[in-house]
Write a protein that holds these residues in place. Structure first.
Motif: not given
Length: 346
Positions: A209-217, A264-274
């Motif tokens: 919830k802190d905005g980072r594209s992190d994971f927890s399993f 997570g992959l989708t969120k990072a893509a939307k943030t960094h526009q690769p």
């Protein structure tokens, strides 16, 4: 950067439980790729036993390197460099590969190129597909790593997200062990989940919830354990043919993990526009993850590059490919090069 067409690099990989050696030319052409797996050795323990892994690397490293050189029809004096995994990984395992690589480099007067294991996994995508539109976002998923990297150019990795506890592959292995399905857990869960009801059990993966594209399993691993206890599910006696209840359970677990990874992959893509997406690492062999990553790429309008199965799991061709890039950029190791079990990247 000098023209290095035809340069042959010997790669050596011993970070965990595969003893691997490969020869790659031009950073793209695989001339050999030999892997000696220890999966059968560790299956009785439900995971890798570091001491056993080290001993088997010592036994296998020389014949594996010899086989890779013979298959590539290459003499040591024809090599441009020797690339080796420096870390991260099991320290005893890493040391075996490092000592072999240093010995070869010293005796034959070749440059020694240290390689980060995860950089090797990213390099596997370039090895398989050639030029990839950059910048890219790479999702590296394996038994020891679950990370997202921005890749502005080949060989450069900027960390944008990671797991805060268990790696995805580790969660697969632990769930498989809990259910008596054997080791490694990823392939057997993938197989058993096909045709099962992946919505039978409602599992959720923690959202950061802190905005980072992190994971927890770690949470879903605990949720599976609690479900098994609550439903009194006993470890299966025949992993090849478990009851439908177990198949639905592992399918539901797999679905939740894959959804979290793709989210997570989708969120990072939307943030960094690769300009492209890369999926790599041992868990990238998972059939559901491969399909869902491709689907996410289609929704985002981005091409997705995934190595073939033989290059997703640990191998030395990816280390040779990454070492080739390091060689061109002047990266060198000396005889004091040591194993780094927690080596950072990006």
């Amino acid at each position: 950067m000098p023209d290095a067409t035809g340069l042959r690099v010997l790669g050596i990989e011993t970070s965990c439980d595969e003893t691997a050696a490969a020869v790659v030319a031009d950073g793209r052409r695989i001339l050999s790729n030999v892997v000696a797996s220890q999966a059968q050795v560790h299956s009785a323990y439900g995971g890798v036993v570091p001491e056993l892994a080290s001993r088997h690397h010592v036994e296998a490293i020389v014949p594996v390197v010899q086989a890779a050189m013979a298959e590539a029809e290459t003499r040591f004096e024809e090599l441009a460099a020797v690339a080796v995994t420096q870390g991260p990984g099991l320290v005893g395992s890493l040391l075996v590969g490092l000592q072999a690589a240093k010995a070869i480099a010293l005796v034959h007067g070749k440059p020694l190129v240290p390689v980060h294991h995860v950089a090797g996994h990213v390099a596997a995508a370039f090895l398989a597909h050639g030029e990839i539109p950059l910048p890219a976002i790479a999702l590296v998923v394996s038994g020891g790593h679950t990370s997202l990297y921005a890749v502005p150019r080949e060989g450069v990795h900027e960390l944008v997200g990671r797991t805060r506890d268990d790696a995805a592959g580790e969660a697969f292995d632990k769930v498989a062990k809990l259910l008596g399905l054997g080791y490694p857990g990823g392939p057997v869960i993938d197989r058993l989940a096909r045709g099962a009801n992946d919505r039978a059990v409602e599992f959720t993966v923690a959202r950061i919830k802190d905005g980072r594209s992190d994971f927890s399993f770690s949470g879903i691993k605990t949720a599976v354990l609690l479900h098994v206890k609550r439903e009194r599910i006993a470890p299966v006696t025949d992993p090849a043919s478990p009851p439908p209840q177990v198949r639905d359970l592992v399918a539901s677990f797999q679905r939740a993990v894959v959804d979290a990874l793709v989210r997570g992959l989708t969120k990072a893509a939307k943030t960094h526009q690769p300009k492209s997406l890369i999926l790599t690492g041992g868990v990238a062999a998972n059939s559901l993850l491969r399909r869902e990553a491709e689907r996410a790429g289609q929704k985002l309008g981005l091409p997705v590059f995934i190595p073939p199965l033989e290059l997703t799991t640990d191998n030395a061709a990816m280390i040779a490919a990454a070492g080739y890039v390091g060689l061109l950029h002047g990266l060198r190791g000396d005889l004091g090069l040591n194993a780094e079990p927690h080596l950072p990247l990006g």
